[in-house]
Write an enzyme that holds these catalytic residues in place. Structure first.
Site, PDB file in Angstrom:
ATOM      1  N   GLU A   1       0.811  -1.221   0.000  1.00  0.00           N
ATOM      2  CA  GLU A   1       0.000   0.000   0.000  1.00  0.00           C
ATOM      3  C   GLU A   1       0.839   1.264   0.000  1.00  0.00           C
ATOM      4  OE1 GLU A   1      -0.644  -2.675   1.788  1.00  0.00           O
ATOM      5  OE2 GLU A   1      -2.608  -3.306   1.049  1.00  0.00           O
TER       6      GLU A   1
ATOM      7  N   HIS B   1     -11.447  -5.229   8.251  1.00  0.00           N
ATOM      8  CA  HIS B   1     -12.265  -5.001   7.059  1.00  0.00           C
ATOM      9  C   HIS B   1     -13.503  -4.161   7.364  1.00  0.00           C
ATOM     10  CE1 HIS B   1      -9.776  -8.341   5.761  1.00  0.00           C
ATOM     11  NE2 HIS B   1     -10.222  -8.230   4.526  1.00  0.00           N
TER      12      HIS B   1
END
Lengths: 388, 326
Positions: free
Chosen positions: B60, B129
């Site tokens: 990322e 999540h």
């Protein structure tokens, strides 16, 4: 031979780096002497290397010498200005002039450099006014120059972050179909950062035209390179699938030759290269640092014998390409530069307080506007009533 | 006009922007061939090619860091972070580089990077999540932070975010991904500006202030309250930085009561900022303290108990009761 590669450069098993003997009083341990690309010995003798050749004219060598001297003088002046309280901090490049001038001169004007905060010699080669570099150290800005004017990005303080920016920029060059290349500068300490390793991955996967130029100056503040890596840094490249080369970072000619080769390798569509310039940070990490707490002066003395400027001077004089008049003229020019820098720093204006609110956003932001108006009203409420 | 899910609306917005500007790029993990784990980029790789719709290595910080470099080269990257909890490896690049580089350069460079993040909970997912991290980003000058609550806003706000010359954190409420609405993607222009709040339902007795996934909860709460004879106004903030305080202030001046609702923990959340500002601006109009409804000060829980963590209709109406009883 010091090229370690899985991507097209002649390969030879490289020896493991010799273990350093801790320095002890009375017994000066020699600095490590790994196999490395060298074209000019510490004694100023021109030598050939089977893989990296360099054609130079005496005129060019004199110009390189001038760069080295001026950059060192500028750096010394900045250190002095910090001592005098004119700068808040300075990160000296002392000892790394050859790595920076050699790699800096290898770039074409269209090539882009992404520096750390110590690449004053690269900035010089790219034509950035040295005074621009001092604003952030004086505290009048965080950089502020236009990176696109000389293709020299702003100094990046967070270690290793800029290697990803360099890689992304290089990916853009590929998309544009241009034949420019990029150099990402970083140090031995940064080689441990995740961002640097991610940059290696992205550059390799996308075959980006970027040269990773690591100045291994042996020290990340107080931590020796052994605390960063158990293998020579240049050999890390092979795990990512591109060539790594170790060059004598105090040899400006070798740095020039190797970087020029690396840039051409990258711009020709062959992907990234890692260059490890093996050098030494002769000064403190910054003016706030005290290296006597963690390293022996004997080590410094040993590296003094490899000084990047002295060896070129010896070479020029021995070949009869530089007389006293030339050396004196460079000296005089360096004093002029120092004077200009000194005066420039002392007269560098502070930003207005309201400048805090400028350039926070390109398209504006309601809260910034609101707080600016509040600040201005507050400032105006005092006698004399205007914003300082 | 046709029916669009939020996923389809976002997909159409990306398609339109890729068509409009050859410098616009889409990049992220699995955004290419797969079309993204939520299919937001479905079909774009096929139609625009791997040069424009880029499958990246699984890193990322590398995604955001290289997007910054591409922006410096003149590109307009739209990056996808696969899930909210995976943005933290990129946090340094977002906060220290993306947000600050324009100012560092005294305006000489622009960073038109959009960071799309599916965020917040309610879909029964595993750990990492379901997070609501908007306050981290909104706290950083240099970033703009927006979050749509419905497909129409998702479409227009994403198009506006991509065209914005500043970095935009674009938070997509993943539990609303499959909500549907009528949308005309070829309409002449966006119905409202990117950073304007919207009165989603008019009311008289109290103002519910929400954004992203909680707007629907608040609208449901207002509908339920109506049956009890209470008239609740719902303000959908849409933009968290900058915040449209004028719309909020006008509403609370009318109703005299405000309840801020978000999924993120109440402590140090957007609600704290809103409560402070509403108090400053509407002090004499307020009939009760500004109340907050949100997640608890605990890690986002396992999915079997996430309903306990997430504000729902009952918790919103409980706060309304407390406000009205004051």
């Amino acid at each position: 031979m010091t090229v370690d590669s899985t991507a097209g450069v002649p390969k030879k098993a490289s020896g493991t780096r010799r273990k350093r003997v801790p320095s002890r009083a009375g017994s000066v341990a020699p600095p490590p002497q790994p196999e490395l690309v060298q074209l000019l010995t510490p004694e100023g003798e021109r030598v050939e290397h089977p893989d990296f050749s360099l054609e130079t004219t005496p005129e060019e060598l004199r110009a390189i010498y001038r760069d080295l001297v001026l950059v060192r003088r500028f750096d010394g002046e900045a250190t002095a200005l910090q001592r005098q309280g004119e700068l808040g901090l300075w990160a000296s490049l002392l000892g790394q002039e050859a790595a920076q001038v050699g790699s800096g001169r290898a770039m074409r004007p269209g090539d882009y450099a992404f520096p750390t905060y110590r690449e004053h010699g690269v900035a010089w080669c790219k034509g950035v006014d040295p005074l621009n570099l001092l604003g952030m150290f004086r505290g009048v800005n965080h950089g502020g120059w236009d990176p696109n004017e000389k293709n020299f990005h702003l100094y990046t303080i967070v270690i290793g972050s800029q290697t990803l920016h360099a890689t992304g920029y290089a990916m853009g060059i590929t998309k544009d179909g241009a034949d420019d290349a990029v150099i990402a500068y970083f140090g031995d300490g940064a080689s441990s950062q995740g961002d640097v390793n991610e940059a290696f991955t992205f550059a390799s996967v996308y075959n980006a035209p970027v040269v990773f130029f690591c100045q291994n100056n042996q020290w990340a503040i107080s931590e020796p390179t052994e605390k960063q890596s158990r293998v020579p840094i240049y050999r890390r490249a092979s795990g990512f699938g591109f060539p790594g080369v170790r060059v004598d970072g105090n040899d400006v000619l070798a740095c020039l030759a190797v970087t020029r080769w690396a840039l051409d390798h990258a711009r020709s569509g062959n992907g990234p290269v890692l260059v490890e310039a093996f050098t030494y940070r002769m000064g403190a990490h910054t003016t706030s640092d005290d290296p006597s707490r963690y390293r022996m002066s004997e080590e410094l003395e040993a590296w003094k014998l490899k000084d990047p400027i002295e060896r070129l001077r010896a070479h020029l004089v021995r070949e009869g390409w530089a007389d006293q008049e030339f050396l004196d003229s460079v000296e005089a020019e360096s004093e002029q530069l120092a004077r200009r820098v000194r005066e420039g720093v002392r007269t560098m204006p502070d930003p207005s307080p309201a400048a805090i609110f400028e350039h926070v956003y390109a398209d504006g932001h309601a809260l910034v506007d609101e707080e600016r108006a509040q600040y201005e009203a507050y400032a105006a409420s005092f006698e004399g009533g205007e914003v300082r | 006009m046709s029916s669009f899910t939020m996923v389809k609306a976002l997909n159409e917005a990306l398609r339109k922007e890729l068509e409009a500007d050859p410098k616009t790029l889409v990049m992220g993990e699995d955004v290419g061939r797969l079309g993204g784990v939520f299919r937001v980029t479905d079909g774009l790789h096929k139609d625009f090619g791997e040069d424009r719709v880029i499958d990246t290595p699984l890193a990322e910080s590398g995604i955001v860091g290289t997007a910054i470099g591409l922006a410096l080269r003149g590109y307009r990257p739209v990056v996808e972070i696969q899930f909210d909890g995976f943005v933290y490896p990129a946090f340094d690049q977002i906060v220290s580089q993306l947000a600050k580089m324009h100012a560092r350069a005294l305006g000489h460079v622009k960073l038109p990077v959009t960071v799309r993040i599916p965020y917040a909970g309610g879909i029964g997912a595993v750990e990492h999540h379901s997070e609501s991290h908007e306050a981290y980003f909104a706290h950083t000058a240099g970033l703009k932070v927006v979050t749509p609550s419905n497909p129409v806003d998702a479409y227009w706000m994403l198009r506006q975010a991509v065209r914005c010359d500043d970095p935009v954190i674009f938070l997509e409420p993943k539990r609303r991904y499959w909500d549907k609405a009528e949308l005309d993607p070829n309409a002449a222009g966006a119905p409202s500006r990117l950073h304007d709040a919207r009165v989603a339902r008019e009311g008289r007795d109290a103002t519910l202030i929400a954004y992203g996934p909680m707007v629907k909860v608040c609208l449901d709460a207002a509908a339920a309250a109506e049956e009890d004879g209470r008239s609740l106004e719902v303000v959908d903030l849409r933009s968290l930085s900058p915040l449209d305080f004028d719309t909020v202030t006008a509403s609370v001046q009318r109703t005299g009561r405000a309840v801020v609702v978000h999924e993120a923990p109440v402590f140090m959340g957007m609600g704290a900022e809103l409560a402070a500002r509403i108090t400053e601006r509407c002090f004499y109009a307020l009939e009760a303290p500004v109340l907050r409804v949100g997640g608890y000060f605990a890690p986002y829980p396992p999915s079997r108990v996430e309903e306990t963590f997430l504000p729902d209709l009952d918790r919103v109406l409980d706060a309304v009761d407390r406000s009205l009883a004051f």
